[in-house]
Design an enzyme around this catalytic site. Structure first.
Site, PDB file in Angstrom:
ATOM      1  CB  SER A   1      80.637 -44.709  18.292  1.00  0.00           C
ATOM      2  OG  SER A   1      81.585 -45.912  17.758  1.00  0.00           O
TER       3      SER A   1
ATOM      4  CG  ASP B   1      65.736 -49.266 -44.671  1.00  0.00           C
ATOM      5  OD1 ASP B   1      64.672 -49.888 -44.820  1.00  0.00           O
ATOM      6  OD2 ASP B   1      66.818 -49.625 -44.758  1.00  0.00           O
TER       7      ASP B   1
ATOM      8  CG  ASP C   1      63.391 -60.378 -45.803  1.00  0.00           C
ATOM      9  OD1 ASP C   1      63.729 -61.650 -46.100  1.00  0.00           O
ATOM     10  OD2 ASP C   1      62.644 -60.186 -44.854  1.00  0.00           O
TER      11      ASP C   1
ATOM     12  CG  LEU D   1      76.997 -38.741   7.828  1.00  0.00           C
ATOM     13  CD1 LEU D   1      75.603 -38.104   7.895  1.00  0.00           C
ATOM     14  CD2 LEU D   1      77.879 -37.980   6.885  1.00  0.00           C
TER      15      LEU D   1
ATOM     16  CG  MET E   1      58.719 -62.659 -57.284  1.00  0.00           C
ATOM     17  SD  MET E   1      57.897 -64.145 -56.451  1.00  0.00           S
ATOM     18  CE  MET E   1      57.247 -64.783 -57.852  1.00  0.00           C
ATOM     19  CG  ASP E   2      65.657 -62.789 -58.831  1.00  0.00           C
ATOM     20  OD1 ASP E   2      65.117 -62.435 -57.704  1.00  0.00           O
ATOM     21  OD2 ASP E   2      67.352 -62.690 -58.700  1.00  0.00           O
TER      22      ASP E   2
END
Lengths: 299, 557
Positions: free
Chosen positions: B500, B89, B15, B443, B146-147
């Site tokens: 173990s 922006d 756009d 562990l 618009m052009d």
């Protein structure tokens, strides 16, 4: 019906941010570079907590190549306002003789960027206020007010936290830190107008005076002390100059000027056709250089 | 004195919104000469040919320049004779909705772009919806290119009508539709001869004149307390920004949530004594008596302000992970931050159409109606009345990401802190509540008790929830493994010492416990100290917790 002026709104925003950090963050520090933006930051910090003193220290990263008048100004202000002023330099690099003449862009990295990281780590600061403004440079234009750094102090521009309304998210994990820019939305013009409105004291170097200079690569460099190395063919002249930004004297270009009073400086600045970082020699190296440095941890 | 207008521009990649703003600055001669030079230089180096590419002014980040799109919000500043402007922006793609929301949350007005050759499309509706949700009251629809449609007024009118239908449901105060061409410059700074049928102002003059001043100062006084200022025992003042209304010395106000009445003794506007102060000003207020007020409390004269421990809200989800009911977040409303839970997702709001659809999961950039329950009650108002205590953010407790932003729709009465969770309570829900991933640290070997205790201490001090199962003589391996699994199902990190270290035993234990099994063999002859061994175990645990949580982050102990 009362409406805040543009400067009132910017002041209110900055004070809100500074107070949020003081209220929510564990170990903040305000970086103080002695320049006009730092003078504004200090002024805002004093106003934000009045009648209390700012509840955090200030820190100056001293490259040891600052203008003499800057150092005098720093020490005078710290005493006048009764604030804690930490001065940190990269001692190792000083020992190695790192200097702006022989070490080019590595100098800025070592004496500023590395020294800043060292200083923050040394004292364990988790949040550092900086005077950065979004109008200074294109990559800074996209930086949030609260800008996060990982444990290596690096910025990730693609992964910035969304910043909504005034709801700042100040939470970080161990090792991470935040840079906070209360002046994000100010322009150079706003800074000058605010300095005038509030009658803020600034370093006399901003004001035109006859000073010893050399002309180097189109930049007017002031010969501030005997460490200045002259290139073959260069000679020292006395000229009436002033500075638009302040930094290390061998890297800061002055401009010829007759502007002495604050009003004259402002008139000259606001009519100027060149944005202020042009006089910082380091920024012109390459397009996108600021963003690259910031990813590496430059403020 | 000049006023300030904060606005955003939104539209899709094609756009031309960066071009529009770039062109506006260029035409209005608002650029500094060296930026202008940089722009021309960049254009020549860029791949888009020698013509000036105005969008380069705003597309700052390297990654974006390489991709040719805007991925984050870029802020620009300019001043005309009439006004100062800050323009954000913002990116248009649906995948960058959150970035657009960041820009919108900061602005008073939005300029939404549509391509005249395409008209109002899905994303135009999405942009309008996000703007409205974030509290923007003034819209400009710039009908660009618009052009390319021969400046046809019929096409323009059709787009205008479609847009009014789209925005009819939003609480918008003003809408202006302007026909423009960003590349050619029609109706950007001056009215174009190509659109004699357009009677309104060109874009820049419109932005210079539009009134966006809200009536915050005619509302009752309201100020969330940012901090308590006590330089010594003689002074106690409440610092914050007045969000609505005015206040004068001598006025009586109410403290919330403590509901005490007190009179204003002194007002400081920054460092100056004043008789009164108004909305937007940073102040320090001293009261005539001791009150129970700290950060997060509210000083007000408004009797409409409510208090609740749970509420219904509309949120925009912004995190890469999926929104899961039951997970704990930090909730920040005004200056108050406290733990809370999204207890239920009521519905999903289709961000493009506004249609409400049932949903169980919400992903990034989606809008949801949901229920949020807090560990304590908060002071709030509707977002329409008081943006500052009607909007909120959710912060992830593990990653600290701002996961969502939202607006409070209404308090959920009678449910308070006992709101029931609308989801099955699974192992994941229990674990999320604790902000961790359940694991079993097994562990194996003799004399692991001291190591296990040290590991547990460190994990607990880092905020993890653990349970230590010490080897009991004669207890069967199966029993111990089953118990560890139950602890994991409860969301805990289980630490097991078992003497173990046979391969068979370890395999059996792993089989029973399944996911999240970490095996640590401790060699009897090992020379490393318990501290060193604990550090390495904790590192593994943290690594696994992070690896299995939805977002990866770097973490150092």
């Amino acid at each position: 019906m009362q409406e805040l002026t543009h400067l009132d709104q910017l002041e209110a925003e900055a004070i809100y941010i500074i107070r949020e950090v003081a209220a929510e963050c564990e170990k903040p520090v305000m970086l103080y570079s002695i320049g006009k933006d730092s003078s504004v930051m200090l002024h805002l910090a004093l106003k934000a907590f009045y009648p209390e003193k700012p509840p955090f220290p200030f820190m100056h990263i001293d490259t040891t190549w600052k203008f003499k008048e800057m150092i005098e100004f720093r020490d005078r202000k710290a005493k006048e306002f009764g604030i804690e002023m930490i001065v940190h330099s990269n001692e190792e690099a000083i020992q190695q003789g790192i200097n702006p003449f022989d070490h080019g862009s590595a100098y800025t990295d070592i004496m500023k960027t590395q020294a800043l990281k060292q200083g923050l780590d040394k004292y364990g600061f988790t949040v550092a206020f900086g005077g950065g403004r979004r109008d200074e440079e294109k990559s800074r234009a996209k930086e949030r007010i609260f800008s996060f750094r990982n444990k290596n102090h690096a910025w990730d521009p693609k992964n910035q936290r969304p910043e909504m309304w005034k709801l700042f998210n100040t939470r970080i994990n161990k090792g991470e830190s935040i840079r906070v820019f209360p002046l994000s939305n100010w322009t150079e013009k706003d800074i000058w107008q605010y300095i005038r409105r509030e009658n803020i004291d600034i370093v006399p170097l901003y004001s035109a005076d006859v000073r010893p200079i050399v002309n180097r690569d189109g930049h007017i460099i002031m010969v501030d002390d005997e460490r200045m190395k002259l290139e073959p063919g260069e000679k020292v002249e006395m000229k009436k100059i002033r500075f638009r930004t302040l930094g290390c004297y061998p890297l800061t270009g002055g401009v010829e000027s007759d502007a002495v009073t604050l009003d004259e400086i402002i008139e000259e600045t606001l009519g100027a056709v060149s944005s202020e970082r042009t006089s910082r020699v380091i920024d012109q190296e390459a397009a996108g250089s600021m963003e690259r440095r910031k990813r590496e941890g430059y403020f | 004195m000049k006023s300030l207008l904060k606005f955003i521009t939104c539209g899709s990649v094609d756009d031309g919104k960066s071009t529009l703003i770039g062109h506006m600055l260029y035409e209005a001669k608002l650029l500094f000469a060296d930026q202008e030079r940089a722009l021309e230089l960049d254009s020549k180096l860029g791949s888009r040919g020698g013509k000036i590419d105005y969008s380069l002014l705003l597309d700052g980040l390297l990654a974006e320049r390489e991709q040719g799109i805007t991925i984050d919000v870029a802020y620009r500043y300019f001043t005309t004779d009439h006004r100062s402007f800050i323009v954000a922006d913002t990116p248009g793609h649906e995948e960058y909705t959150r970035n657009m929301a960041v820009g919108a949350s900061f602005a008073d007005l939005a300029v939404i772009l549509v391509d005249a050759t395409k008209g109002v499309i899905t994303q135009t509706k999405r942009h309008a919806r996000i703007c409205a949700l974030m509290g923007i009251k003034h819209l400009v629809l710039a009908v660009n290119k618009m052009d390319l449609v021969g400046f046809d007024p019929k096409i323009f009118e059709a787009i205008k009508e479609e847009f009014s239908r789209t925005t009819a449901e939003f609480p918008i105060q003003s809408i202006q539709v302007i026909p423009v061409s960003a590349t050619e410059g029609d109706n950007i700074t001056t009215n174009s001869p190509n659109t004699p049928w357009y009677e309104g102002l060109a874009l820049l003059p419109y932005l210079e004149n539009v009134d966006v001043h809200t009536s915050n100062d005619t509302k009752p006084f309201m100020m969330p307390v940012q901090r308590v200022c006590r330089p010594d025992h003689t002074f106690r003042g409440f610092q914050g920004q007045i969000e609505a209304g005015t206040i004068s010395v001598g006025d009586e106000l109410t403290t919330l949530p403590s509901r005490e009445k007190a009179k204003v003794k002194r007002i400081l506007v920054t460092d100056q004594d004043r008789d009164s102060a108004y909305a937007g000003q940073p102040v320090t207020i001293q009261l005539d008596r001791e009150v129970d007020v700290s950060r997060g409390c509210v000083l007000t004269t408004d009797s409409q302000i409510q208090e609740a421990g749970s509420f219904a809200a509309t949120i925009l989800w912004m995190d890469d992970s999926v929104l899961t009911p039951g997970k704990h977040y930090w909730v920040k409303v005004g200056t108050k931050i406290l733990p809370g839970t999204v207890t239920a997702i009521t519905n999903k709001v289709d961000i493009n159409t506004g249609n409400i659809v049932p949903a169980e999961r919400i992903v990034k950039n989606e809008l949801a109606k949901c229920e949020i329950s807090l560990t304590d009650s908060i002071v709030f108002d509707s977002f329409e009345q008081n943006k500052s205590i009607g909007g909120f953010i959710l912060i992830d407790r593990v990653t600290n990401m701002t996961s969502a932003c939202g607006v409070i729709d209404e308090a959920l009465e009678g449910q308070g802190r006992l709101a029931s969770l609308d989801t099955e309570i699974t192992r994941e829900v229990r674990a999320q509540q604790k902000g961790q991933t359940p694991l079993t640290v097994w562990l194996a070997g003799s004399d692991t008790a001291a190591l296990a205790k040290e590991v547990e201490k460190r994990l607990v001090s880092s905020g993890y929830h653990t349970m230590l199962l010490e080897n009991v003589q004669g207890e069967s391996l199966r029993r111990v493994a089953e118990v560890a699994k139950v602890l994991n199902d409860a969301g805990l990190i289980a630490l097991v010492t078992y003497d173990s270290s046979s391969v068979n035993d370890l395999e059996t234990a792993h089989e029973i416990i399944g996911k999240g099994f970490i095996e640590v063999s401790v060699e009897e002859t090992s020379e490393t100290s318990i501290e060193e061994a604990a550090t390495s175990v904790v590192k593994r645990v943290v690594k696994d917790v992070i690896a299995q949580s939805s977002t990866s982050i770097s973490y150092e102990i």
